[in-house]
Scaffold this active site. Structure first.
Site, short mmCIF file in Angstrom:
data_model
loop_
_atom_site.label_atom_id
_atom_site.label_comp_id
_atom_site.label_asym_id
_atom_site.label_seq_id
_atom_site.Cartn_x
_atom_site.Cartn_y
_atom_site.Cartn_z
N SER A 146 0.86 -1.19 0.00
CA SER A 146 0.00 0.00 0.00
C SER A 146 0.89 1.23 0.00
CB SER A 146 -0.87 0.01 1.26
OG SER A 146 -1.48 1.28 1.42
N TYR A 159 -1.42 -0.82 10.68
CA TYR A 159 -1.66 -1.18 9.27
C TYR A 159 -0.44 -0.79 8.41
CZ TYR A 159 -3.61 -1.26 4.55
OH TYR A 159 -3.81 -1.49 3.21
P1 NAP Z 1 -11.83 -5.79 0.74
O1 NAP Z 1 -12.76 -5.10 -0.21
O2 NAP Z 1 -12.07 -5.66 2.19
O3 NAP Z 1 -11.74 -7.34 0.36
C1 NAP Z 1 -10.89 -8.16 1.12
C2 NAP Z 1 -10.80 -9.54 0.53
O4 NAP Z 1 -9.92 -10.32 1.36
C3 NAP Z 1 -12.14 -10.26 0.52
O5 NAP Z 1 -12.22 -11.06 -0.63
C4 NAP Z 1 -12.07 -11.12 1.77
O6 NAP Z 1 -12.83 -12.32 1.70
C5 NAP Z 1 -10.60 -11.48 1.79
N1 NAP Z 1 -10.15 -11.92 3.12
C6 NAP Z 1 -10.32 -11.30 4.31
N2 NAP Z 1 -9.77 -12.03 5.29
C7 NAP Z 1 -9.26 -13.15 4.70
C8 NAP Z 1 -8.59 -14.28 5.17
N3 NAP Z 1 -8.30 -14.42 6.48
N4 NAP Z 1 -8.24 -15.25 4.30
C9 NAP Z 1 -8.53 -15.13 2.98
N5 NAP Z 1 -9.15 -14.06 2.46
C10 NAP Z 1 -9.52 -13.09 3.32
O7 NAP Z 1 -10.31 -5.29 0.52
P2 NAP Z 1 -9.66 -4.38 -0.63
O8 NAP Z 1 -9.94 -2.96 -0.31
O9 NAP Z 1 -9.99 -4.92 -1.96
O10 NAP Z 1 -8.10 -4.61 -0.31
C11 NAP Z 1 -7.40 -5.72 -0.88
C12 NAP Z 1 -5.92 -5.60 -0.58
O11 NAP Z 1 -5.42 -4.35 -1.08
C13 NAP Z 1 -5.57 -5.61 0.91
O12 NAP Z 1 -4.34 -6.29 1.08
C14 NAP Z 1 -5.40 -4.14 1.24
O13 NAP Z 1 -4.56 -3.94 2.35
C15 NAP Z 1 -4.77 -3.64 -0.05
N6 NAP Z 1 -4.97 -2.21 -0.28
C16 NAP Z 1 -6.23 -1.69 -0.38
C17 NAP Z 1 -6.39 -0.33 -0.60
C18 NAP Z 1 -7.75 0.29 -0.72
O14 NAP Z 1 -7.83 1.54 -0.65
N7 NAP Z 1 -8.82 -0.47 -0.94
C19 NAP Z 1 -5.26 0.50 -0.72
C20 NAP Z 1 -3.99 -0.06 -0.59
C21 NAP Z 1 -3.86 -1.42 -0.39
P3 NAP Z 1 -14.21 -12.47 2.55
O15 NAP Z 1 -15.12 -11.43 1.98
O16 NAP Z 1 -14.61 -13.86 2.30
O17 NAP Z 1 -13.84 -12.16 3.97
#
Ligand code: NAP
Length: 253
Positions: A146, A159
């Protein structure tokens, strides 16, 4: 698209946490380039099955596999199911992650371990297990870091620390695994509109406005902004890139 023009024809990709958000978009983009995709999820079976059916409706290949990637036994099962369905693995995307913010005064051990167990230990466990199944001809690991690994906002110390750890793991494993033709890179998104950022209020609140006002390209990201870069890092277009951490944040740094 015909298989001869697809960048990942015949490849197998595992995308952790791809039932929604950035991971779902990555799964769909990898499949559109010809990869057979394992759509991993923790609890959102319906979301994962929807991603699979969107892929198969377009003629792609995908299966949904439940596994909590912060637990070794479940990671082992994830890769055993992958092997059964598709054989060896060419691409691993360590996307599953959680983000919680808390001022220093209210940080608990639970807050710490929840995020480190998934974002850091999960990345290590999945990569460790994938190593047993990687194609000896070469493989690509892409970790979701991130912007916060260096651009650390207040109230996000834990985080941000998990993502700084992901950058360090990326650099270390790129050196460790290069001789086995395994490339290890990370993408570092800025704020992206996902189910996760909606449910914690980032996308609708003042935080978004503040981020957008500081972002040269004037908007937050959408999942496909990240997925297209992951396809590049997964494919042979990036054959000589390893140990890189690619910031994708509309110019914010
Ligand atoms: P999200 O919408 O919250 O989706 C998270 C995903 O991870 C879901 O498919 C969830 O599955 C899965 N997950 C959660 N706990 C898990 C576990 N213990 N084992 C396997 N899968 C699990 O997240 P996102 O915003 O797309 O973020 C995805 C990644 O990008 C993360 O690593 C986050 O830190 C990174 N990121 C995000 C942003 C942002 O602004 N969105 C920015 C920088 C980095 P379930 O629904 O089944 O729980």
């Amino acid at each position: 698209m015909s298989s001869s023009t697809q960048k990942l024809a015949g490849k197998v990709a595992v995308v952790t946490g791809s039932s929604k958000g950035i991971g779902a978009s990555i799964a769909k983009h990898l499949a559109a380039e010809g990869a057979s995709v394992v759509v991993n999820y923790a609890s959102s079976r319906e979301g994962a099955e929807k991603v699979v059916s969107e892929i198969t409706a377009k003629g792609g290949k995908a299966i949904a596999v439940q596994a909590d990637v912060s637990k070794r036994a479940e990671v082992e099962r994830l890769f055993a199911d992958t092997k059964k369905a598709y054989g060896q693995v060419d691409v691993l995307v360590n996307n599953a992650g959680i983000y919680e913010f808390s001022p220093l005064e209210t940080i608990t051990e639970e807050h710490f371990h929840k995020q480190f167990d998934l974002n850091v230990l999960g990345t290590i466990l999945a990569t460790q297990e994938a190593l047993k199944h990687f194609n000896p001809a070469g493989a690509s690991v892409i970790n979701l870091s991130s912007i916060v690994s260096t651009w650390a906002p207040p109230n996000g110390s834990v985080y941000s620390a998990t993502k700084a750890a992901v950058d360090a793991i990326t650099g270390s494993l790129a050196k460790e695994l290069g001789a086995r033709k395994i490339r290890v890179n990370a993408v570092r998104p800025g704020m992206v509109e996902t189910e996760g950022t909606h449910s914690n209020g980032f996308v609708t609140g003042d935080f978004r406005k503040s981020i957008e006002s500081q972002t040269p390209l004037g908007r937050i990201g959408q999942p496909h902004d990240i997925a297209t870069a992951v396809v590049f890092l997964a494919s042979s277009d990036s054959a000589w890139i390893s140990g890189e951490t690619l910031l994708i944040a509309g110019g914010l740094r």
